[in-house]
Design a protein around this motif. Structure first.
Motif, PDB file in Angstrom:
ATOM      1  N   LYS A 133      18.590 -36.779  -0.753  1.00  0.00           N
ATOM      2  CA  LYS A 133      19.867 -37.430  -0.445  1.00  0.00           C
ATOM      3  C   LYS A 133      20.974 -36.903  -1.372  1.00  0.00           C
ATOM      4  O   LYS A 133      22.070 -36.568  -0.917  1.00  0.00           O
ATOM      5  CB  LYS A 133      19.711 -38.939  -0.594  1.00  0.00           C
ATOM      6  CG  LYS A 133      20.926 -39.718  -0.221  1.00  0.00           C
ATOM      7  CD  LYS A 133      20.651 -41.217  -0.317  1.00  0.00           C
ATOM      8  CE  LYS A 133      21.872 -42.013   0.033  1.00  0.00           C
ATOM      9  NZ  LYS A 133      21.619 -43.459  -0.039  1.00  0.00           N
ATOM     10  N   ALA A 134      20.677 -36.811  -2.661  1.00  0.00           N
ATOM     11  CA  ALA A 134      21.657 -36.303  -3.624  1.00  0.00           C
ATOM     12  C   ALA A 134      22.007 -34.842  -3.325  1.00  0.00           C
ATOM     13  O   ALA A 134      23.177 -34.438  -3.423  1.00  0.00           O
ATOM     14  CB  ALA A 134      21.118 -36.438  -5.048  1.00  0.00           C
ATOM     15  N   TYR A 135      21.021 -34.055  -2.962  1.00  0.00           N
ATOM     16  CA  TYR A 135      21.251 -32.656  -2.604  1.00  0.00           C
ATOM     17  C   TYR A 135      22.194 -32.575  -1.401  1.00  0.00           C
ATOM     18  O   TYR A 135      23.143 -31.792  -1.396  1.00  0.00           O
ATOM     19  CB  TYR A 135      19.914 -31.991  -2.297  1.00  0.00           C
ATOM     20  CG  TYR A 135      20.006 -30.601  -1.722  1.00  0.00           C
ATOM     21  CD1 TYR A 135      20.351 -29.515  -2.518  1.00  0.00           C
ATOM     22  CD2 TYR A 135      19.728 -30.367  -0.377  1.00  0.00           C
ATOM     23  CE1 TYR A 135      20.419 -28.238  -1.987  1.00  0.00           C
ATOM     24  CE2 TYR A 135      19.786 -29.102   0.157  1.00  0.00           C
ATOM     25  CZ  TYR A 135      20.140 -28.034  -0.646  1.00  0.00           C
ATOM     26  OH  TYR A 135      20.207 -26.777  -0.117  1.00  0.00           O
ATOM     27  N   GLY A 136      21.950 -33.386  -0.386  1.00  0.00           N
ATOM     28  CA  GLY A 136      22.817 -33.389   0.793  1.00  0.00           C
ATOM     29  C   GLY A 136      24.261 -33.708   0.449  1.00  0.00           C
ATOM     30  O   GLY A 136      25.185 -33.066   0.958  1.00  0.00           O
ATOM     31  N   TRP A 137      24.471 -34.677  -0.448  1.00  0.00           N
ATOM     32  CA  TRP A 137      25.839 -35.056  -0.819  1.00  0.00           C
ATOM     33  C   TRP A 137      26.591 -33.893  -1.450  1.00  0.00           C
ATOM     34  O   TRP A 137      27.824 -33.832  -1.337  1.00  0.00           O
ATOM     35  CB  TRP A 137      25.829 -36.256  -1.765  1.00  0.00           C
ATOM     36  CG  TRP A 137      25.702 -37.563  -1.047  1.00  0.00           C
ATOM     37  CD1 TRP A 137      24.688 -38.467  -1.179  1.00  0.00           C
ATOM     38  CD2 TRP A 137      26.596 -38.107  -0.070  1.00  0.00           C
ATOM     39  NE1 TRP A 137      24.901 -39.529  -0.340  1.00  0.00           N
ATOM     40  CE2 TRP A 137      26.069 -39.340   0.345  1.00  0.00           C
ATOM     41  CE3 TRP A 137      27.785 -37.668   0.498  1.00  0.00           C
ATOM     42  CZ2 TRP A 137      26.700 -40.143   1.301  1.00  0.00           C
ATOM     43  CZ3 TRP A 137      28.410 -38.457   1.442  1.00  0.00           C
ATOM     44  CH2 TRP A 137      27.870 -39.676   1.834  1.00  0.00           C
ATOM     45  N   ARG A 138      25.876 -32.973  -2.098  1.00  0.00           N
ATOM     46  CA  ARG A 138      26.554 -31.794  -2.677  1.00  0.00           C
ATOM     47  C   ARG A 138      27.279 -30.993  -1.605  1.00  0.00           C
ATOM     48  O   ARG A 138      28.238 -30.280  -1.898  1.00  0.00           O
ATOM     49  CB  ARG A 138      25.530 -30.879  -3.362  1.00  0.00           C
ATOM     50  CG  ARG A 138      24.978 -31.426  -4.629  1.00  0.00           C
ATOM     51  CD  ARG A 138      23.966 -30.509  -5.299  1.00  0.00           C
ATOM     52  NE  ARG A 138      24.214 -29.103  -5.142  1.00  0.00           N
ATOM     53  CZ  ARG A 138      23.276 -28.160  -5.174  1.00  0.00           C
ATOM     54  NH1 ARG A 138      22.010 -28.489  -5.372  1.00  0.00           N
ATOM     55  NH2 ARG A 138      23.575 -26.892  -5.031  1.00  0.00           N
ATOM     56  N   PHE A 139      26.818 -31.116  -0.359  1.00  0.00           N
ATOM     57  CA  PHE A 139      27.388 -30.355   0.753  1.00  0.00           C
ATOM     58  C   PHE A 139      28.057 -31.272   1.779  1.00  0.00           C
ATOM     59  O   PHE A 139      28.275 -30.882   2.921  1.00  0.00           O
ATOM     60  CB  PHE A 139      26.278 -29.525   1.426  1.00  0.00           C
ATOM     61  CG  PHE A 139      25.590 -28.607   0.463  1.00  0.00           C
ATOM     62  CD1 PHE A 139      26.155 -27.397   0.104  1.00  0.00           C
ATOM     63  CD2 PHE A 139      24.393 -28.976  -0.133  1.00  0.00           C
ATOM     64  CE1 PHE A 139      25.542 -26.560  -0.809  1.00  0.00           C
ATOM     65  CE2 PHE A 139      23.763 -28.149  -1.046  1.00  0.00           C
ATOM     66  CZ  PHE A 139      24.336 -26.941  -1.384  1.00  0.00           C
ATOM     67  N   GLU A 140      28.367 -32.502   1.342  1.00  0.00           N
ATOM     68  CA  GLU A 140      28.996 -33.509   2.203  1.00  0.00           C
ATOM     69  C   GLU A 140      28.136 -33.826   3.420  1.00  0.00           C
ATOM     70  O   GLU A 140      28.636 -34.034   4.517  1.00  0.00           O
ATOM     71  CB  GLU A 140      30.402 -33.076   2.613  1.00  0.00           C
ATOM     72  CG  GLU A 140      31.330 -32.893   1.434  1.00  0.00           C
ATOM     73  CD  GLU A 140      32.711 -32.423   1.835  1.00  0.00           C
ATOM     74  OE1 GLU A 140      32.915 -31.994   2.980  1.00  0.00           O
ATOM     75  OE2 GLU A 140      33.601 -32.501   0.964  1.00  0.00           O
ATOM     76  N   CYS A 141      26.814 -33.850   3.210  1.00  0.00           N
ATOM     77  CA  CYS A 141      25.862 -34.154   4.277  1.00  0.00           C
ATOM     78  C   CYS A 141      25.161 -35.472   4.009  1.00  0.00           C
ATOM     79  O   CYS A 141      24.881 -35.818   2.865  1.00  0.00           O
ATOM     80  CB  CYS A 141      24.791 -33.062   4.386  1.00  0.00           C
ATOM     81  SG  CYS A 141      25.396 -31.503   5.016  1.00  0.00           S
ATOM     82  N   GLU A 142      24.872 -36.181   5.072  1.00  0.00           N
ATOM     83  CA  GLU A 142      24.015 -37.360   5.024  1.00  0.00           C
ATOM     84  C   GLU A 142      22.565 -36.863   5.076  1.00  0.00           C
ATOM     85  O   GLU A 142      22.309 -35.753   5.541  1.00  0.00           O
ATOM     86  CB  GLU A 142      24.268 -38.243   6.244  1.00  0.00           C
ATOM     87  CG  GLU A 142      25.695 -38.714   6.385  1.00  0.00           C
ATOM     88  CD  GLU A 142      25.983 -40.000   5.636  1.00  0.00           C
ATOM     89  OE1 GLU A 142      25.022 -40.692   5.232  1.00  0.00           O
ATOM     90  OE2 GLU A 142      27.161 -40.297   5.453  1.00  0.00           O
ATOM     91  N   PHE A 143      21.637 -37.700   4.637  1.00  0.00           N
ATOM     92  CA  PHE A 143      20.217 -37.386   4.748  1.00  0.00           C
ATOM     93  C   PHE A 143      19.492 -38.635   5.199  1.00  0.00           C
ATOM     94  O   PHE A 143      19.746 -39.732   4.699  1.00  0.00           O
ATOM     95  CB  PHE A 143      19.632 -36.931   3.408  1.00  0.00           C
ATOM     96  CG  PHE A 143      18.145 -36.738   3.455  1.00  0.00           C
ATOM     97  CD1 PHE A 143      17.602 -35.591   3.997  1.00  0.00           C
ATOM     98  CD2 PHE A 143      17.282 -37.719   2.975  1.00  0.00           C
ATOM     99  CE1 PHE A 143      16.224 -35.415   4.064  1.00  0.00           C
ATOM    100  CE2 PHE A 143      15.914 -37.551   3.029  1.00  0.00           C
ATOM    101  CZ  PHE A 143      15.380 -36.397   3.575  1.00  0.00           C
ATOM    102  N   LYS A 144      18.598 -38.484   6.148  1.00  0.00           N
ATOM    103  CA  LYS A 144      17.755 -39.593   6.598  1.00  0.00           C
ATOM    104  C   LYS A 144      16.348 -39.067   6.812  1.00  0.00           C
ATOM    105  O   LYS A 144      16.163 -37.978   7.350  1.00  0.00           O
ATOM    106  CB  LYS A 144      18.287 -40.181   7.894  1.00  0.00           C
ATOM    107  CG  LYS A 144      17.416 -41.325   8.388  1.00  0.00           C
ATOM    108  CD  LYS A 144      18.100 -42.203   9.375  1.00  0.00           C
ATOM    109  CE  LYS A 144      17.088 -43.165   9.941  1.00  0.00           C
ATOM    110  NZ  LYS A 144      17.284 -44.495   9.716  1.00  0.00           N
TER     111      LYS A 144
END
Length: 77
Positions: A49-60
């Motif tokens: 989830k934190a990795y996704g936020w680096r690229f303005e992405c959500e993660f589920k």
């Protein structure tokens, strides 16, 4: 192990409403090696989830499909 540089580029260039699907074994390998993948450890899911936020992405994470999905959030139209 961490996500390959190619994954960084995928998420940087991911169009809105398109998902990048990652199987559980890679989630565990990339984000919390050695913690187990059936299901992935909470630490692996939080790191993804934190990795996704680096690229303005959500993660589920979808346990029934044994994969996680990164996507770009679409603001309300």
């Amino acid at each position: 192990m961490s996500p390959p540089a190619e994954m960084d580029r995928v998420l940087e260039n991911l169009p809105l409403r398109i998902g990048a699907y990652v199987p559980d074994d890679l989630i565990e390998d990339w984000f919390a090696p050695g913690t187990g993948m059936n299901p992935p450890a909470p630490a692996a899911l939080e790191a993804a989830k934190a990795y996704g936020w680096r690229f303005e992405c959500e993660f589920k994470h979808y346990p029934d499909r044994k994969e996680g999905v990164f996507w770009k959030w679409v603001p309300a139209i």
